[in-house]
Write an enzyme that holds these catalytic residues in place. Structure first.
Site, PDB file in Angstrom:
ATOM      1  N   ASP A  56       1.061  -1.235   0.029  1.00  0.00           N
ATOM      2  CA  ASP A  56      -0.090  -0.308  -0.421  1.00  0.00           C
ATOM      3  C   ASP A  56       0.892   0.708   0.171  1.00  0.00           C
ATOM      4  O   ASP A  56       0.424   2.078   1.183  1.00  0.00           O
ATOM      5  CB  ASP A  56      -0.979  -0.039   1.425  1.00  0.00           C
ATOM      6  CG  ASP A  56      -2.107  -1.135   1.038  1.00  0.00           C
ATOM      7  OD1 ASP A  56      -1.886  -2.144   0.134  1.00  0.00           O
ATOM      8  OD2 ASP A  56      -2.703  -1.515   2.449  1.00  0.00           O
ATOM      9  N   ASP A  90     -19.801  -1.727  -8.989  1.00  0.00           N
ATOM     10  CA  ASP A  90     -20.760  -0.421  -9.559  1.00  0.00           C
ATOM     11  C   ASP A  90     -21.757  -1.149 -10.680  1.00  0.00           C
ATOM     12  O   ASP A  90     -21.624  -1.894 -10.572  1.00  0.00           O
ATOM     13  CB  ASP A  90     -19.813   0.210 -10.122  1.00  0.00           C
ATOM     14  CG  ASP A  90     -20.430   2.090 -10.232  1.00  0.00           C
ATOM     15  OD1 ASP A  90     -22.464   2.240 -10.004  1.00  0.00           O
ATOM     16  OD2 ASP A  90     -19.825   2.184  -9.729  1.00  0.00           O
ATOM     17  N   ILE A  91     -22.033  -0.591 -11.220  1.00  0.00           N
ATOM     18  CA  ILE A  91     -23.619  -1.284 -12.200  1.00  0.00           C
ATOM     19  C   ILE A  91     -22.055  -1.915 -13.233  1.00  0.00           C
ATOM     20  O   ILE A  91     -20.846  -2.041 -13.068  1.00  0.00           O
ATOM     21  CB  ILE A  91     -24.584  -0.332 -12.974  1.00  0.00           C
ATOM     22  CG1 ILE A  91     -23.589   0.794 -13.692  1.00  0.00           C
ATOM     23  CG2 ILE A  91     -25.066   0.413 -11.478  1.00  0.00           C
ATOM     24  CD1 ILE A  91     -24.336   1.532 -13.907  1.00  0.00           C
ATOM     25  N   TYR A 149      -6.784  -8.605  12.817  1.00  0.00           N
ATOM     26  CA  TYR A 149      -6.130  -9.758  12.320  1.00  0.00           C
ATOM     27  C   TYR A 149      -6.651 -11.196  12.698  1.00  0.00           C
ATOM     28  O   TYR A 149      -6.536 -11.025  14.281  1.00  0.00           O
ATOM     29  CB  TYR A 149      -4.280  -9.016  12.673  1.00  0.00           C
ATOM     30  CG  TYR A 149      -4.623  -7.961  11.839  1.00  0.00           C
ATOM     31  CD1 TYR A 149      -4.092  -7.544  10.461  1.00  0.00           C
ATOM     32  CD2 TYR A 149      -3.380  -7.149  12.383  1.00  0.00           C
ATOM     33  CE1 TYR A 149      -3.910  -6.454   9.974  1.00  0.00           C
ATOM     34  CE2 TYR A 149      -3.174  -5.939  12.029  1.00  0.00           C
ATOM     35  CZ  TYR A 149      -3.374  -5.957  10.916  1.00  0.00           C
ATOM     36  OH  TYR A 149      -3.046  -4.759  10.005  1.00  0.00           O
ATOM     37  N   ASP A 163      -6.294  -4.763  -5.678  1.00  0.00           N
ATOM     38  CA  ASP A 163      -7.240  -4.690  -4.879  1.00  0.00           C
ATOM     39  C   ASP A 163      -8.534  -3.620  -4.820  1.00  0.00           C
ATOM     40  O   ASP A 163      -7.812  -2.831  -4.431  1.00  0.00           O
ATOM     41  CB  ASP A 163      -6.421  -4.826  -3.906  1.00  0.00           C
ATOM     42  CG  ASP A 163      -7.704  -4.728  -2.575  1.00  0.00           C
ATOM     43  OD1 ASP A 163      -8.516  -5.030  -2.577  1.00  0.00           O
ATOM     44  OD2 ASP A 163      -7.495  -4.846  -1.193  1.00  0.00           O
ATOM     45  N   ARG A 164      -8.542  -3.578  -6.778  1.00  0.00           N
ATOM     46  CA  ARG A 164      -9.498  -2.484  -6.517  1.00  0.00           C
ATOM     47  C   ARG A 164     -11.055  -2.339  -6.372  1.00  0.00           C
ATOM     48  O   ARG A 164     -11.484  -1.314  -5.619  1.00  0.00           O
ATOM     49  CB  ARG A 164      -9.236  -2.346  -8.242  1.00  0.00           C
ATOM     50  CG  ARG A 164     -10.325  -0.998  -8.897  1.00  0.00           C
ATOM     51  CD  ARG A 164      -9.941   0.430  -8.261  1.00  0.00           C
ATOM     52  NE  ARG A 164     -10.494   0.937  -8.745  1.00  0.00           N
ATOM     53  CZ  ARG A 164     -12.053   1.861  -8.434  1.00  0.00           C
ATOM     54  NH1 ARG A 164     -12.215   1.061  -7.532  1.00  0.00           N
ATOM     55  NH2 ARG A 164     -12.183   2.402  -9.079  1.00  0.00           N
ATOM     56  N   LYS A 165     -11.292  -3.718  -5.599  1.00  0.00           N
ATOM     57  CA  LYS A 165     -12.421  -3.639  -5.022  1.00  0.00           C
ATOM     58  C   LYS A 165     -13.523  -2.968  -6.195  1.00  0.00           C
ATOM     59  O   LYS A 165     -14.404  -1.964  -5.296  1.00  0.00           O
ATOM     60  CB  LYS A 165     -12.812  -3.304  -3.324  1.00  0.00           C
ATOM     61  CG  LYS A 165     -11.924  -3.883  -2.679  1.00  0.00           C
ATOM     62  CD  LYS A 165     -11.621  -3.428  -1.462  1.00  0.00           C
ATOM     63  CE  LYS A 165     -11.260  -4.107  -0.121  1.00  0.00           C
ATOM     64  NZ  LYS A 165      -9.504  -3.956  -0.526  1.00  0.00           N
ATOM     65  N   LYS A 180      -0.001  -7.431  -4.123  1.00  0.00           N
ATOM     66  CA  LYS A 180      -0.980  -6.932  -5.010  1.00  0.00           C
ATOM     67  C   LYS A 180      -1.310  -4.982  -4.440  1.00  0.00           C
ATOM     68  O   LYS A 180       0.081  -5.141  -3.399  1.00  0.00           O
ATOM     69  CB  LYS A 180      -1.375  -7.197  -2.944  1.00  0.00           C
ATOM     70  CG  LYS A 180      -3.262  -6.589  -3.242  1.00  0.00           C
ATOM     71  CD  LYS A 180      -4.115  -7.168  -2.396  1.00  0.00           C
ATOM     72  CE  LYS A 180      -4.092  -6.809  -0.892  1.00  0.00           C
ATOM     73  NZ  LYS A 180      -4.592  -5.159  -1.070  1.00  0.00           N
ATOM     74  N   ARG A 219       0.813  -4.024   6.787  1.00  0.00           N
ATOM     75  CA  ARG A 219       2.272  -2.899   7.724  1.00  0.00           C
ATOM     76  C   ARG A 219       2.881  -5.030   8.241  1.00  0.00           C
ATOM     77  O   ARG A 219       3.774  -3.916   8.725  1.00  0.00           O
ATOM     78  CB  ARG A 219       0.937  -2.554   8.233  1.00  0.00           C
ATOM     79  CG  ARG A 219       0.575  -1.560   7.448  1.00  0.00           C
ATOM     80  CD  ARG A 219      -1.048  -0.584   8.208  1.00  0.00           C
ATOM     81  NE  ARG A 219      -1.716  -1.372   8.124  1.00  0.00           N
ATOM     82  CZ  ARG A 219      -2.753  -1.152   8.813  1.00  0.00           C
ATOM     83  NH1 ARG A 219      -3.051   0.124   9.359  1.00  0.00           N
ATOM     84  NH2 ARG A 219      -4.300  -1.912   8.596  1.00  0.00           N
TER      85      ARG A 219
HETATM   86  O1  6AU Z   1      -1.915  -5.821   5.979  1.00  0.00           O
HETATM   87  P1  6AU Z   1      -2.653  -4.762   6.868  1.00  0.00           P
HETATM   88  O2  6AU Z   1      -3.533  -4.937   7.361  1.00  0.00           O
HETATM   89  O3  6AU Z   1      -1.403  -3.651   6.511  1.00  0.00           O
HETATM   90  O4  6AU Z   1      -3.198  -4.608   5.080  1.00  0.00           O
HETATM   91  C1  6AU Z   1      -4.220  -5.318   4.668  1.00  0.00           C
HETATM   92  C2  6AU Z   1      -4.448  -4.761   2.937  1.00  0.00           C
HETATM   93  C3  6AU Z   1      -5.104  -3.444   2.329  1.00  0.00           C
HETATM   94  C4  6AU Z   1      -6.701  -4.030   2.766  1.00  0.00           C
HETATM   95  O5  6AU Z   1      -7.602  -3.171   1.478  1.00  0.00           O
HETATM   96  C5  6AU Z   1      -6.423  -4.912   1.887  1.00  0.00           C
HETATM   97  O6  6AU Z   1      -5.828  -6.379   2.293  1.00  0.00           O
HETATM   98  N1  6AU Z   1      -8.139  -5.734   2.767  1.00  0.00           N
HETATM   99  C6  6AU Z   1      -9.165  -6.503   1.947  1.00  0.00           C
HETATM  100  C7  6AU Z   1      -8.305  -6.845   0.703  1.00  0.00           C
HETATM  101  C8  6AU Z   1      -7.203  -7.804   0.486  1.00  0.00           C
HETATM  102  O7  6AU Z   1      -9.623  -7.346  -0.375  1.00  0.00           O
HETATM  103  C9  6AU Z   1      -9.940  -6.904   2.828  1.00  0.00           C
HETATM  104  C10 6AU Z   1     -10.617  -6.891   3.650  1.00  0.00           C
HETATM  105  O8  6AU Z   1     -11.754  -7.458   4.175  1.00  0.00           O
HETATM  106  N2  6AU Z   1      -9.146  -6.538   4.317  1.00  0.00           N
HETATM  107  C11 6AU Z   1      -8.601  -5.914   4.052  1.00  0.00           C
HETATM  108  O9  6AU Z   1      -7.423  -5.618   4.887  1.00  0.00           O
HETATM  109  O10 6AU Z   1      -4.160  -3.143   1.646  1.00  0.00           O
END
Ligand code: 6AU
Length: 271
Positions: A39, A97-98, A222, A92-94, A61, A240
């Site tokens: 990220d 939308d339509i 987590y 990880d664009r999630k 990712k 992280r």
């Molecule tokens: O390990 P982190 O907490 O630093 O980062 C977790 C990463 C972030 C979130 O956007 C993503 O995982 N994420 C997702 C994804 C991958 O779709 C879904 C979710 O439910 N929780 C989540 O943390 O980039």
């Protein structure tokens, strides 16, 4: 129920989708089921992370809309790193939308996702139309990356108070088998297997992975690599916990080992 003792190697031989087969081959070759969630907010840091941690991961990712200087150099750099270190790229664009809008967000547009992301995730909050729409893009005869692109359904979320539960998750599981040409799995906290089609092999990616923390102060929750893999998860996504560690390479190595050992435990009973 899909046999969770099957190895990545075996699954790479039998999976009907080429992207899934490649994913399993990479995991097997690198002895890694680790996904780094990179990220980062600028191209240089993103590519430096890909180069530094690339040897230890199966998938890189991105959240490409965080990258403030996104350009062709970002795209070319990501592709070069993926080739150098043999990993797949998951944006990880999630998408949510339509269908018509999601098609334009995926193919073309400012971020050109279809051009460089092997995997993209999407939510079916708006129903099945988005899956129909994206499926149509990647199976078109003139689509330049035919057989090289796939989607993951965001079936559960790791955040406190998540609404991606119950009927929503069940719907993801029920509709996935309808899209064998493009949907290869789920983002979820555990394995999800369509009951009626137990022979299908849907790949579970689990995020919210951290070996030291229980969460953050913004609702993230987590679990460890061991716990996710024991629940049938195939790939563990950590952000992280790795890139913000004092020594990210050492952290990547220990997350990779934890994920891989848990996989061996599940598939071979630790033998
Ligand atoms: O390990 P982190 O907490 O630093 O980062 C977790 C990463 C972030 C979130 O956007 C993503 O995982 N994420 C997702 C994804 C991958 O779709 C879904 C979710 O439910 N929780 C989540 O943390 O980039």
């Amino acid at each position: 129920m899909y046999d969770q003792r099957r190895s990545y190697h075996e699954r790479s031989l039998h999976h009907p989708h080429p992207v899934a087969r490649r994913l399993f081959q990479v995991a097997e070759a690198k002895e890694s089921n680790l996904v780094i969630s990179a990220d980062f907010t600028d191209t240089k840091s993103l590519l430096a992370c890909a180069d530094e941690l690339g040897p230890y991961i199966a998938v890189f990712k991105t959240h490409i809309d965080l990258v403030s200087d996104f350009s062709d150099a970002t795209v070319q750099g990501l592709k070069a790193m993926a080739a150098r270190h043999n990993f797949l790229i998951f944006e990880d664009r999630k998408l949510v939308d339509i269908g018509s809008t999601a098609q334009k967000q995926y193919h073309g547009g400012a971020l050109r996702l279809s051009e460089w992301a092997d995997l993209v995730n999407l939510s079916i909050l708006g129903g099945d139309g988005i899956v129909d729409a994206l499926d149509q893009v990647v199976v078109r005869k003139d689509f330049p990356h035919r057989d090289g692109r796939a989607f993951l359904l965001l079936a559960e979320m790791t955040t406190r108070g998540s609404q991606a539960t119950g009927a929503y998750t069940d719907r993801c599981v029920a509709l996935a088998p309808n899209y064998p040409r493009s949907v290869i799995g789920f983002v979820a906290t555990r394995a999800l297997t369509p009951a009626a089609t137990g022979a299908d092999d849907f790949i579970a990616f689990s995020t919210g992975i951290n070996m030291d923390a229980h969460g953050d102060n913004l609702g993230q929750q987590y679990q460890t690599p061991q716990s996710a893999v024991a629940k049938g998860s195939d790939f563990v996504i950590a952000g992280r916990g790795i890139y913000a560690a004092v020594d990210p390479i050492a952290a990547a190595i220990s997350y990779r080992k934890a994920g891989w050992d848990a996989y061996l435990q599940r598939t071979l009973g630790g033998k």
